[in-house]
Enzyme design. Structure first.
Site, PDB file in Angstrom:
ATOM      1  CB  CYS A  21      -0.936  -0.001   1.199  1.00 54.72           C
ATOM      2  SG  CYS A  21      -1.984  -1.466   1.312  1.00 54.72           S
ATOM      3  CG  ASP A  32      -7.529  -1.891   7.279  1.00 51.04           C
ATOM      4  OD1 ASP A  32      -6.657  -1.531   8.083  1.00 51.04           O
ATOM      5  OD2 ASP A  32      -8.587  -1.278   7.108  1.00 51.04           O
ATOM      6  CB  CYS A  36      -2.972   1.198   3.687  1.00 46.23           C
ATOM      7  SG  CYS A  36      -2.046   1.674   5.146  1.00 46.23           S
ATOM      8  CG  ASP A  37      -8.257   0.750   3.926  1.00 46.24           C
ATOM      9  OD1 ASP A  37      -7.773   0.848   2.798  1.00 46.24           O
ATOM     10  OD2 ASP A  37      -9.002  -0.187   4.263  1.00 46.24           O
ATOM     11  CE  LYS A  38      -9.492   2.017   9.050  1.00 40.17           C
ATOM     12  NZ  LYS A  38      -9.203   1.029   7.998  1.00 40.17           N
ATOM     13  CB  CYS A  82      -7.190  -2.838  -1.744  1.00 41.70           C
ATOM     14  SG  CYS A  82      -6.317  -3.747  -0.451  1.00 41.70           S
ATOM     15  CD  GLU A  90     -12.008  -2.438   7.422  1.00 42.25           C
ATOM     16  OE1 GLU A  90     -11.478  -3.321   6.720  1.00 42.25           O
ATOM     17  OE2 GLU A  90     -11.938  -1.234   7.172  1.00 42.25           O
ATOM     18  CB  SER A  97     -13.314  -4.591   4.226  1.00 45.24           C
ATOM     19  OG  SER A  97     -12.644  -4.338   3.021  1.00 45.24           O
TER      20      SER A  97
END
Length: 570
Positions: A46, A78, A119-121, A191, A445, A471
């Site tokens: 990521c 994640d 990545c996500d956060k 992702c 998640e 997710s």
């Protein structure tokens, strides 16, 4: 300049001596100090390209007359932590990253900053830090991963999680699972579907915190390095013109972002993160504010997890700008300022328009008439929750309605084991509780469970509700963010196996006919799962999911001074 406080005058000679040791000379010391913050790590793809991007951002800063200083912060991935105790640290990391950016940038009184995220956060954390500090700043998403190919078909991490469910059901052998695993992720980037990372990259573009088009460029595309250089130049323009994030984040830009999420059937995590960004910006934006935007916005992008394409194909189709162009043409967006100095409409109009594409549809010919989520309330979730509406009609259940009986689990692990063992069947509503922000702690998640249901062919016949999260790769009839959470006495804590449950996106209700209040006298708060360290701090400081699950000392004050008549800690 703010940085003059640490580098100007006779009394700052010791500070200058230390700065000179890093390679700065008199000329560099006279210029603005610009923080280049990133999340580089080699534990996952990521953020794998952040070092290269940071070098280009720094070069852009120097070319535009600034002196870059580089800081690294953390990331929790994640896709790796999912389904394990490590996932408890994912949402927590959003707060840690935000706080660490504040500490580094304020501790050195930098004049401006560029934040690289992946990545996500890391993406909402970048926006939260920008809003909190309100100094000239630009965000740049490191970019999506290229999709893998399995048997000449595109594949993402989503298919790997679903393959685990198929393997558990005996539909896939060890060799095929290994092949799927090896084919899914080919290099740097986050992702690839319209999961949380790509959804939030779109959100920060729409909020005006990133230049239009920069976040769309895939991680390994040659243009990404050029975009990083331009962001270094851009932040210096923001500094000269005193353009700061709080001038960009307001109810109108948040409304636009919510509509962009709805139009692309984006991650429900965007609800949680946009609430947190609004809190940092001091904007009055509530959970209910998302509902009219999803009701009034059709889905016009055919993207995974419920659609066919990844962010790579979306980039080739015109990216975020193309979605904005379609919504602007249908009068679904309002014009707002952006970090470039041009407005959102000007940025969208300047972007090229590709006609030969099959990813993004006109509003007049949508994939679905309404956005991919809905905000529900009821005696199971009086503070609200988020329904992820299935992408198509289910077999035996309408796509907006589900009725079944509760099958209650006290943790994600227990629910996953039950699915894999075949103990969950048609008509069940899987209830996973004590996974909320405080109860988890960390609000994990549930992708492992939801993907296992899909992999076993139960996606059309089972619903799932939780005080945890989903997710962005999750699809099916799923309700998350139930508030108040179980650990703080929410009604979900009082459900029992066999209770009838009704979930309805049209009436926006999640309810049971069971007499929950008759059970309240027997309920006792569960013992904390964490009593020391970061998770324990988070559990004490975190707010409700309905308020963004942010951490603040004020949250403790509110909880200790206000209790509802039902005894639920608010």
């Amino acid at each position: 300049m703010r940085s003059d406080l640490i580098k100007t005058g006779p009394d700052r000679a010791p500070a200058r001596a230390m700065l000179r040791a890093t390679g700065m000379n008199d000329d560099a010391l006279k210029k603005p100090l610009v923080a280049v913050v990133h999340n580089w790590s080699n534990v996952s793809p990521c953020n794998l390209n952040h070092r290269e991007l940071a070098d280009q951002v720094a070069a852009g800063v120097r070319a535009a007359g600034g002196t870059p200083v580089e800081f690294n912060t953390i990331a929790v991935t994640d896709g790796i932590a999912m389904g394990t105790p490590g996932m408890r640290y994912s949402l927590v990391s959003r707060e840690v990253i935000t706080d660490s950016i504040e500490a580094a940038v304020e501790g050195h009184l930098c004049d401006a900053m560029v934040i690289l995220c992946g990545c996500d956060k890391t993406i909402p954390a970048a926006a939260m830090a920008m809003a909190r500090l309100d100094i000239p700043a630009v965000a740049l998403y490191g970019g999506t991963i290229a999709h893998g190919l399995h048997k000449n078909r595109p594949i993402t991490i989503q298919q790997v999680f679903e393959a685990v469910g198929a393997h558990g059901a005996g539909k896939m052998d060890d060799s095929e699972l290994h092949s799927v695993e090896c084919d899914a992720c080919g290099g740097a980037g986050a992702c690839g579907g319209q999961f949380t990372a790509n959804t939030m990259a779109m959100v920060i573009t729409t909020l005006g915190l990133s230049p239009m088009g920069a976040n769309d460029i895939p991680a390994t595309h040659p243009e990404k390095l050029k975009a990083a250089f331009r962001c270094g130049e851009l932040v210096m323009d923001c500094l000269r013109k005193k353009r700061t994030p709080r001038a960009l984040i307001n109810r109108t830009s948040l409304r636009n972002a919510a509509r962009m999420v709805a139009a692309t059937a984006g991650s429900t995590n965007s609800v949680l993160h946009m609430l947190a960004i609004a809190r940092e910006a001091g904007v009055d934006w509530k959970l209910e504010d998302f509902q009219p935007e999803t009701e009034e916005t059709p889905v016009i992008a055919d993207l995974m997890p419920s659609g066919r394409y990844t962010a790579v194909e979306m980039y080739d189709a015109g990216g975020i700008a193309r979605v904005a162009q379609e919504l602007i043409a249908a009068e679904r967006l309002e014009d707002t300022p952006t970090v470039t100095g041009r407005t959102l409409f000007e940025e969208a109009a300047a972007a090229p328009r590709f006609e030969d594409q099959h990813v993004i549809y006109p509003v007049a010919n949508p994939i679905k008439p309404h956005g991919g989520y809905s905000i529900l309330y009821g005696n199971v979730a009086p503070e609200g929750c988020v329904l992820k509406i299935p992408g198509k009609n289910s077999a035996g259940h309408g796509a907006t309605h589900f009725e079944g009986t509760a099958k209650v689990f006290e943790s994600e692990e227990d629910a996953f084991a039950a699915v894999q063992d075949g103990r969950v069947g048609k008509g069940d509503v899987v209830v996973i509780r004590n996974e909320g922000p405080a109860g988890g702690p960390g609000m994990r998640e549930m992708l492992g469970v939801t993907a296992a249901l899909i992999g076993r062919g139960l996606g059309d016949d089972v619903a799932l509700i939780t005080d945890g999260r989903f997710s962005g790769a999750t699809h099916g009839f799923m309700v998350g963010h139930i508030a108040p959470e179980a650990a703080r006495g929410g009604p979900i804590a009082l459900l029992r196996d066999g209770d009838p449950l009704r979930i309805d996106a049209i009436s926006r209700e999640i309810s049971t006919s069971a007499d929950l209040e008759a059970r309240r006298a027997d309920w006792q708060p569960p013992a904390p799962k964490a009593t020391r360290g970061l998770l324990a701090k988070f559990a004490v400081l975190v707010s409700s999911a309905s308020d963004g699950a942010t951490t603040s000392a004020a949250n403790v004050t509110r909880r200790t001074t206000h209790t509802t008549t039902q005894g639920v800690i608010a």
